[in-house]
Design a protein around this motif. Structure first.
Motif, PDB file in Angstrom:
ATOM      1  N   ALA A 280      15.167  35.164  31.410  1.00 62.78           N
ATOM      2  CA  ALA A 280      14.275  36.313  31.396  1.00 62.78           C
ATOM      3  C   ALA A 280      12.953  36.059  32.009  1.00 62.78           C
ATOM      4  CB  ALA A 280      14.171  36.789  30.097  1.00 62.78           C
ATOM      5  N   HIS A 281      12.268  34.749  31.629  1.00 67.85           N
ATOM      6  CA  HIS A 281      10.949  34.543  32.240  1.00 67.85           C
ATOM      7  C   HIS A 281      11.148  34.460  33.898  1.00 67.85           C
ATOM      8  CE1 HIS A 281       7.532  31.963  32.907  1.00 67.85           C
ATOM      9  NE2 HIS A 281       8.248  30.837  33.348  1.00 67.85           N
ATOM     10  N   LEU A 282      12.480  33.661  34.165  1.00 70.05           N
ATOM     11  CA  LEU A 282      12.368  33.509  35.778  1.00 70.05           C
ATOM     12  C   LEU A 282      12.532  34.733  36.410  1.00 70.05           C
ATOM     13  CD1 LEU A 282      14.347  30.207  35.772  1.00 70.05           C
ATOM     14  CD2 LEU A 282      12.006  30.408  36.166  1.00 70.05           C
ATOM     15  N   ASP A 283      13.392  35.613  35.726  1.00 71.50           N
ATOM     16  CA  ASP A 283      13.719  36.938  36.421  1.00 71.50           C
ATOM     17  C   ASP A 283      12.601  37.705  36.557  1.00 71.50           C
ATOM     18  OD1 ASP A 283      16.367  36.152  36.327  1.00 71.50           O
ATOM     19  OD2 ASP A 283      17.023  37.555  34.663  1.00 71.50           O
ATOM     20  N   GLY A 284      11.561  37.671  35.646  1.00 68.80           N
ATOM     21  CA  GLY A 284      10.288  38.418  35.599  1.00 68.80           C
ATOM     22  C   GLY A 284       9.486  37.712  36.699  1.00 68.80           C
ATOM     23  N   LEU A 285       9.360  36.463  36.730  1.00 69.27           N
ATOM     24  CA  LEU A 285       8.505  35.902  37.692  1.00 69.27           C
ATOM     25  C   LEU A 285       9.043  36.493  39.105  1.00 69.27           C
ATOM     26  CD1 LEU A 285       7.869  32.358  36.366  1.00 69.27           C
ATOM     27  CD2 LEU A 285       6.299  34.478  36.217  1.00 69.27           C
ATOM     28  N   ALA A 286      10.452  36.265  39.461  1.00 71.14           N
ATOM     29  CA  ALA A 286      10.814  36.733  40.627  1.00 71.14           C
ATOM     30  C   ALA A 286      10.386  38.303  41.240  1.00 71.14           C
ATOM     31  CB  ALA A 286      12.395  36.734  40.577  1.00 71.14           C
ATOM     32  N   LYS A 287      10.565  39.062  40.065  1.00 69.95           N
ATOM     33  CA  LYS A 287      10.113  40.541  40.271  1.00 69.95           C
ATOM     34  C   LYS A 287       8.545  40.456  40.768  1.00 69.95           C
ATOM     35  CE  LYS A 287      13.442  42.675  37.554  1.00 69.95           C
ATOM     36  NZ  LYS A 287      13.744  43.361  36.140  1.00 69.95           N
TER      37      LYS A 287
ATOM     38  N   GLN B 279      -1.755  41.512  31.545  1.00 62.80           N
ATOM     39  CA  GLN B 279      -0.727  42.515  30.892  1.00 62.80           C
ATOM     40  C   GLN B 279       0.352  41.359  31.501  1.00 62.80           C
ATOM     41  OE1 GLN B 279      -1.064  46.165  32.312  1.00 62.80           O
ATOM     42  NE2 GLN B 279      -2.791  46.845  30.952  1.00 62.80           N
ATOM     43  N   LEU B 280       0.377  41.111  32.727  1.00 63.81           N
ATOM     44  CA  LEU B 280       1.663  40.298  33.270  1.00 63.81           C
ATOM     45  C   LEU B 280       2.004  38.801  32.182  1.00 63.81           C
ATOM     46  CD1 LEU B 280       1.104  40.513  36.856  1.00 63.81           C
ATOM     47  CD2 LEU B 280       2.903  41.632  35.703  1.00 63.81           C
ATOM     48  N   VAL B 281       1.017  38.299  31.995  1.00 57.82           N
ATOM     49  CA  VAL B 281       0.996  37.194  30.914  1.00 57.82           C
ATOM     50  C   VAL B 281       1.586  37.402  29.881  1.00 57.82           C
ATOM     51  CG1 VAL B 281      -0.142  35.076  30.118  1.00 57.82           C
ATOM     52  CG2 VAL B 281      -0.472  35.668  32.502  1.00 57.82           C
ATOM     53  N   GLU B 282       1.147  38.326  29.181  1.00 57.51           N
ATOM     54  CA  GLU B 282       1.190  38.732  27.936  1.00 57.51           C
ATOM     55  C   GLU B 282       2.596  39.494  27.641  1.00 57.51           C
ATOM     56  OE1 GLU B 282      -2.132  40.545  25.948  1.00 57.51           O
ATOM     57  OE2 GLU B 282      -3.271  38.468  26.214  1.00 57.51           O
TER      58      GLU B 282
ATOM     59  N   PRO C 110       8.069  36.552  28.532  1.00 58.28           N
ATOM     60  CA  PRO C 110       8.816  36.092  27.449  1.00 58.28           C
ATOM     61  C   PRO C 110       8.224  34.371  26.673  1.00 58.28           C
ATOM     62  CG  PRO C 110      10.446  36.683  29.021  1.00 58.28           C
ATOM     63  CD  PRO C 110       9.242  36.833  29.386  1.00 58.28           C
ATOM     64  N   TYR C 111       7.523  33.822  27.687  1.00 58.11           N
ATOM     65  CA  TYR C 111       7.123  32.623  27.355  1.00 58.11           C
ATOM     66  C   TYR C 111       5.825  32.855  26.278  1.00 58.11           C
ATOM     67  CZ  TYR C 111      10.091  29.471  30.025  1.00 58.11           C
ATOM     68  OH  TYR C 111      11.064  28.735  30.449  1.00 58.11           O
ATOM     69  N   TRP C 112       4.879  33.761  26.623  1.00 53.50           N
ATOM     70  CA  TRP C 112       3.802  34.251  25.844  1.00 53.50           C
ATOM     71  C   TRP C 112       4.335  34.571  24.502  1.00 53.50           C
ATOM     72  CZ3 TRP C 112      -1.005  32.706  25.177  1.00 53.50           C
ATOM     73  CH2 TRP C 112      -1.654  33.698  24.344  1.00 53.50           C
ATOM     74  N   GLN C 113       5.104  35.767  24.642  1.00 55.94           N
ATOM     75  CA  GLN C 113       5.712  36.419  23.591  1.00 55.94           C
ATOM     76  C   GLN C 113       6.328  35.811  22.434  1.00 55.94           C
ATOM     77  OE1 GLN C 113       8.099  39.805  25.311  1.00 55.94           O
ATOM     78  NE2 GLN C 113       6.246  40.791  25.630  1.00 55.94           N
ATOM     79  N   HIS C 114       7.019  34.622  22.903  1.00 63.18           N
ATOM     80  CA  HIS C 114       7.890  33.538  21.951  1.00 63.18           C
ATOM     81  C   HIS C 114       7.048  32.303  21.725  1.00 63.18           C
ATOM     82  CE1 HIS C 114      10.976  36.338  21.557  1.00 63.18           C
ATOM     83  NE2 HIS C 114      10.864  36.576  23.087  1.00 63.18           N
ATOM     84  N   GLN C 115       5.814  32.052  22.193  1.00 62.55           N
ATOM     85  CA  GLN C 115       4.804  30.929  21.790  1.00 62.55           C
ATOM     86  C   GLN C 115       5.345  29.730  22.623  1.00 62.55           C
ATOM     87  OE1 GLN C 115       6.206  32.641  18.514  1.00 62.55           O
ATOM     88  NE2 GLN C 115       4.417  34.151  19.514  1.00 62.55           N
TER      89      GLN C 115
ATOM     90  N   ARG D 120      12.200  26.470  25.312  1.00 63.10           N
ATOM     91  CA  ARG D 120      12.232  27.618  26.229  1.00 63.10           C
ATOM     92  C   ARG D 120      13.445  27.895  26.565  1.00 63.10           C
ATOM     93  NH1 ARG D 120      10.821  24.493  31.812  1.00 63.10           N
ATOM     94  NH2 ARG D 120      12.831  23.343  32.072  1.00 63.10           N
ATOM     95  N   THR D 121      14.356  27.287  26.263  1.00 64.93           N
ATOM     96  CA  THR D 121      15.804  27.379  26.680  1.00 64.93           C
ATOM     97  C   THR D 121      16.514  28.986  26.533  1.00 64.93           C
ATOM     98  OG1 THR D 121      16.514  25.281  26.414  1.00 64.93           O
ATOM     99  CG2 THR D 121      18.237  26.949  26.688  1.00 64.93           C
ATOM    100  N   PRO D 122      16.298  29.772  25.247  1.00 64.80           N
ATOM    101  CA  PRO D 122      16.674  31.059  25.077  1.00 64.80           C
ATOM    102  C   PRO D 122      15.852  32.221  26.014  1.00 64.80           C
ATOM    103  CG  PRO D 122      16.041  30.005  22.997  1.00 64.80           C
ATOM    104  CD  PRO D 122      15.516  29.139  24.209  1.00 64.80           C
TER     105      PRO D 122
END
Length: 89
Positions: free
Chosen positions: A24-31, A64-67, A70-75, A18-20
């Protein structure tokens, strides 16, 4: 507005993989949290599952939010399911 729960699974070696994508994942969740659609999200202690509660107009909005995450898009999340939730208390 309806509430939805999301249960998902993480990939093997999630902490490393998940590191890379983590910032981006956390920023999206914050929004999502700021907008009021995301109530809470987090992993299980053993980091095999993820659990979230959303308040959204439809299940489609949550998908849509889940998909788009970045965690979904990068498996990093390998599968998920969404159910409408009735908050009793």
């Amino acid at each position: 507005m309806p509430k939805y729960i999301m249960w998902g699974s993480y990939c093997e070696d999630v902490l490393e993989k998940r590191t890379p994508y983590r910032q981006a994942h956390l920023d999206g969740l914050a929004k999502q949290k700021e907008s009021g659609v995301l109530m809470t999200i987090g992993p299980t202690k053993d980091v095999t599952k993820v659990f979230a509660i959303y308040e959204a107009e439809s299940e489609n909005v949550v998908r849509q939010l889940v998909e788009n995450d970045p965690y979904w898009q990068h498996q990093i999340w390998t599968e998920y399911e969404i159910k409408e939730w009735i908050q009793a208390l």
